[in-house]
Design a protein around this motif. Structure first.
Motif, short mmCIF file in Angstrom:
data_model
loop_
_atom_site.label_atom_id
_atom_site.label_comp_id
_atom_site.label_asym_id
_atom_site.label_seq_id
_atom_site.Cartn_x
_atom_site.Cartn_y
_atom_site.Cartn_z
N SER A 100 0.80 -1.17 -0.03
CA SER A 100 -0.02 0.02 -0.06
C SER A 100 0.81 1.29 0.00
CB SER A 100 -0.92 0.10 1.16
OG SER A 100 -0.13 -0.03 2.32
N ASP A 101 2.04 1.13 0.03
CA ASP A 101 3.20 2.22 0.01
C ASP A 101 2.92 3.08 1.36
OD1 ASP A 101 5.16 4.08 -0.58
OD2 ASP A 101 4.05 5.32 -1.93
N GLY A 102 2.76 2.43 2.65
CA GLY A 102 3.05 2.87 3.66
C GLY A 102 1.56 3.43 4.41
N ARG A 103 0.49 2.61 4.03
CA ARG A 103 -1.01 3.09 4.17
C ARG A 103 -1.48 2.47 5.34
NH1 ARG A 103 -4.64 3.10 0.12
NH2 ARG A 103 -3.29 1.74 -1.43
N MET A 104 -0.78 1.74 5.96
CA MET A 104 -1.49 0.73 7.27
C MET A 104 -1.19 1.42 8.58
SD MET A 104 -2.56 -1.62 5.29
CE MET A 104 -3.22 -2.64 6.69
N ASP A 105 -2.16 1.20 9.26
CA ASP A 105 -2.61 1.21 10.92
C ASP A 105 -2.76 0.11 11.45
OD1 ASP A 105 -2.43 4.04 9.65
OD2 ASP A 105 -3.49 4.69 11.57
N LEU A 106 -2.42 0.01 12.77
CA LEU A 106 -2.66 -1.11 13.54
C LEU A 106 -3.80 -0.85 14.74
CD1 LEU A 106 -2.40 -3.94 14.41
CD2 LEU A 106 -0.56 -3.27 15.77
N GLY A 107 -4.94 -1.24 14.79
CA GLY A 107 -5.76 -1.02 15.81
C GLY A 107 -5.66 -2.39 16.67
N ILE A 108 -5.66 -2.23 17.89
CA ILE A 108 -5.18 -3.61 18.86
C ILE A 108 -5.79 -3.27 20.30
CG2 ILE A 108 -2.89 -2.38 19.71
CD1 ILE A 108 -2.02 -5.32 19.39
N GLY A 109 -6.23 -4.45 20.73
CA GLY A 109 -6.52 -4.56 22.12
C GLY A 109 -6.53 -5.75 22.65
N ARG A 110 -7.24 -5.92 23.91
CA ARG A 110 -7.02 -7.19 24.70
C ARG A 110 -7.80 -8.52 24.18
NH1 ARG A 110 -9.55 -6.61 29.90
NH2 ARG A 110 -8.62 -8.44 30.30
N GLY A 111 -8.60 -8.32 22.91
CA GLY A 111 -9.24 -9.21 22.57
C GLY A 111 -10.54 -9.61 23.03
N ASP A 112 -11.52 -9.17 22.42
CA ASP A 112 -13.05 -9.45 22.90
C ASP A 112 -13.80 -10.56 22.34
OD1 ASP A 112 -15.66 -9.04 24.26
OD2 ASP A 112 -16.50 -7.89 22.40
N SER A 113 -14.41 -10.49 21.27
CA SER A 113 -14.92 -11.58 20.45
C SER A 113 -14.19 -12.79 19.98
CB SER A 113 -15.94 -10.98 19.37
OG SER A 113 -15.20 -10.46 18.47
N ALA A 114 -12.99 -12.22 19.49
CA ALA A 114 -12.06 -13.12 18.95
C ALA A 114 -11.38 -14.14 19.87
CB ALA A 114 -10.65 -12.36 18.22
N ARG A 115 -11.48 -13.70 21.14
CA ARG A 115 -10.94 -14.54 22.05
C ARG A 115 -12.11 -15.48 22.77
NH1 ARG A 115 -5.89 -16.30 23.53
NH2 ARG A 115 -6.44 -16.01 25.70
N ARG A 116 -13.40 -14.69 22.98
CA ARG A 116 -14.25 -15.33 23.77
C ARG A 116 -14.88 -16.43 23.04
NH1 ARG A 116 -15.15 -11.51 28.52
NH2 ARG A 116 -14.50 -9.42 27.88
N VAL A 117 -14.96 -16.36 21.73
CA VAL A 117 -15.80 -17.27 20.96
C VAL A 117 -14.78 -18.71 20.94
CG1 VAL A 117 -17.18 -15.86 19.27
CG2 VAL A 117 -14.96 -16.62 18.65
N LEU A 118 -13.51 -18.37 21.22
CA LEU A 118 -12.48 -19.59 21.31
C LEU A 118 -12.69 -20.13 23.01
CD1 LEU A 118 -9.38 -18.36 19.49
CD2 LEU A 118 -11.36 -19.97 18.79
N GLY A 119 -13.58 -19.58 23.72
CA GLY A 119 -13.70 -20.03 25.27
C GLY A 119 -12.58 -19.40 25.79
N LYS A 120 -11.99 -18.45 25.50
CA LYS A 120 -10.73 -17.76 26.15
C LYS A 120 -11.12 -16.50 26.74
CE LYS A 120 -7.65 -20.88 23.63
NZ LYS A 120 -6.51 -20.82 22.74
N PRO A 121 -10.46 -16.14 27.90
CA PRO A 121 -10.55 -14.46 28.20
C PRO A 121 -9.69 -13.64 27.63
CG PRO A 121 -9.38 -15.87 29.66
CD PRO A 121 -9.86 -16.61 28.84
N PRO A 122 -9.74 -12.45 27.42
CA PRO A 122 -9.06 -11.42 26.81
C PRO A 122 -7.80 -11.56 27.42
CG PRO A 122 -11.15 -10.33 27.15
CD PRO A 122 -11.24 -11.76 28.10
N ILE A 123 -6.91 -11.14 26.99
CA ILE A 123 -5.39 -11.14 27.31
C ILE A 123 -5.19 -10.02 28.28
CG2 ILE A 123 -4.51 -12.43 25.39
CD1 ILE A 123 -3.29 -9.84 24.57
#
Length: 329
Positions: A85-108
Motif C-alpha cells: 500500500s506504500d505505507g498506508r497501514m495502521d494497527l488497531g489493537i486491544g486485549r481481545g473481545d469476540s475473537a478470544r471469547r468465541v474460542l472459550g478464552k478470556p481477553p489477554i
C-alpha cells in the motif's frame, strides 16, 4: 475531523471492495475491518485487496489482539501490507473481545498487549528487538512507521495508551463520556512525559442518517456490545469511580451471545433503551449528525469511525460524502 469507516467482514469480497472504493471517493480517509476470525472472514487478505483497490485510504484492524495473532506474525503481515500500500497501514489493537471469547478464552492482559505493541512497532520499522529471550528482526522490511491505536476504556488501558500509542479507539459517541476519557488520556500523556495531544482520539460508533426511530432499531446492538466492556470495568474497578452514564444502563443486561455479535436486530440488545442508543450512536438527520460530530470534535475527537454495518451501507456512505464530511473539510 477525519472520517473512517469499519466493515464487519461478512460481505462478499466484491461488495467489500465496492464499499471501500465508494468510501474513499466520498471523502473517508480511513478504512477499518473487525478482526474476529471465527465469526467473520479473516481481515488480512481483505486488507490486501482493499490496498490494491484504493490510492489514498489508510487501512487497518479495528481491532486485532496478540492473543489470537502472535506479534511477530502480525508485524510481518503489516510490513508486507505497508509495502503493498506504500505505507498506508495502521494497527488497531486491544486485549481481545469476540475473537478470544468465541474460542472459550478470556481477553489477554494489558501487560501482554503493551509488550506486543513494542514488538510489532519495532519489527515493522526494521529494528532488532529482544522478545521472549530471542533477538528478532525482519531483515527484508523497508522500515515503515506504523501508527498504533489502542482500544480500551479502563484506567490501565488509558494509562498504557498514554505511554506507548499513537491513538486511542473509544467505542462511544457520547460527547460527555468521550470528554471524560480524553481527560484521563491527557493526564496519562503528561505522566509519561509526552506532549499533550500526542495521542489522537477516535470515536468509533454506528451512525445512521434517516428517521431516528429506524436508526435506533438499526443500532441498538452497539450499546449491547459496549456493555461487555463496561461489565469488565465494573468487575475490576469500584463502580463509584466510573460515570453513572456509562454503568447505569447495564442494570437489566442478561447474558451476551457472541454468535450474534454486532448484529442488527440481535436479542443481545433487548435491554437497550432509546436514550442510550441516542447517546452512544449518531442518529437522525444529516444536520443532527453534523451537530453531534461538532460536539465530539469539541470533546477532543480527531477521527469519527463510522461502524458501517446497520443496513443501507451504500446509501449511508453517499449521504456522509454529500452532507456530512464536507462540513468538516
Amino acid at each position: 475531523m477525519q472520517f473512517g469507516f469499519t466493515l464487519k467482514p461478512e460481505h462478499s469480497i466484491e461488495r467489500t471492495l465496492a464499499l471501500t472504493r465508494q468510501a474513499e471517493a466520498a471523502g473517508f480517509t480511513y478504512g477499518w475491518l473487525f478482526d474476529s476470525h471465527v465469526l467473520w472472514r479473516d481481515p488480512y487478505p481483505l486488507l490486501t485487496l482493499m490496498a490494491g483497490a484504493t490510492s489514498r485510504l489508510r487501512m487497518g484492524t479495528c481491532v486485532t489482539n496478540p492473543g489470537t495473532r502472535e506479534p511477530s506474525v502480525t508485524a510481518s503481515t503489516l510490513a508486507v501490507l505497508d509495502e503493498i500500500s506504500d505505507g498506508r497501514m495502521d494497527l488497531g489493537i486491544g486485549r481481545g473481545d469476540s475473537a478470544r471469547r468465541v474460542l472459550g478464552k478470556p481477553p489477554i492482559t494489558m501487560a501482554h498487549t503493551e509488550e506486543a505493541i513494542r514488538v510489532i512497532r519495532a519489527l515493522v520499522a526494521g529494528e532488532s528487538i529482544s522478545y521472549e529471550g530471542t533477538e528478532l528482526v525482519l531483515p527484508w522490511t523497508r522500515g515503515w512507521t506504523l501508527p498504533i491505536w489502542v482500544a480500551g476504556y479502563g484506567p490501565m488501558a488509558i494509562g498504557m495508551t498514554g505511554r506507548v500509542a499513537d491513538g486511542i479507539i473509544l467505542q462511544l459517541a457520547d460527547p460527555d463520556l468521550v470528554r471524560w476519557f480524553v481527560g484521563q488520556l491527557r493526564e496519562a500523556e503528561a505522566a509519561a512525559g509526552r506532549e499533550a495531544g500526542s495521542v489522537r482520539v477516535q470515536s468509533a460508533a454506528p451512525a445512521h442518517i434517516g428517521p431516528r426511530d429506524l436508526g435506533r432499531e438499526r443500532t441498538r446492538w452497539f450499546p449491547a456490545l459496549v456493555s461487555n466492556h463496561v461489565v469488565d470495568l465494573v468487575n475490576k474497578y469500584p463502580r463509584e469511580e466510573l460515570p453513572e452514564s456509562l454503568t447505569g444502563y447495564i442494570t437489566d443486561r442478561a447474558g451476551y451471545d457472541y454468535h450474534h455479535h454486532a448484529e442488527v436486530g440481535s436479542s443481545n440488545a433487548a435491554f437497550v433503551g432509546d436514550e442510550v442508543a441516542d447517546r452512544f450512536c449518531v442518529l437522525g438527520s444529516a444536520e443532527e449528525h453534523v451537530a453531534k460530530l461538532h460536539e465530539l470534535a469539541d470533546a477532543g475527537v480527531d477521527q469519527f469511525n463510522l461502524y458501517l454495518m446497520n443496513g443501507d451501507e451504500e446509501e449511508q456512505v453517499e449521504a456522509y460524502g454529500k452532507d456530512v464530511i464536507p462540513q468538516f473539510s
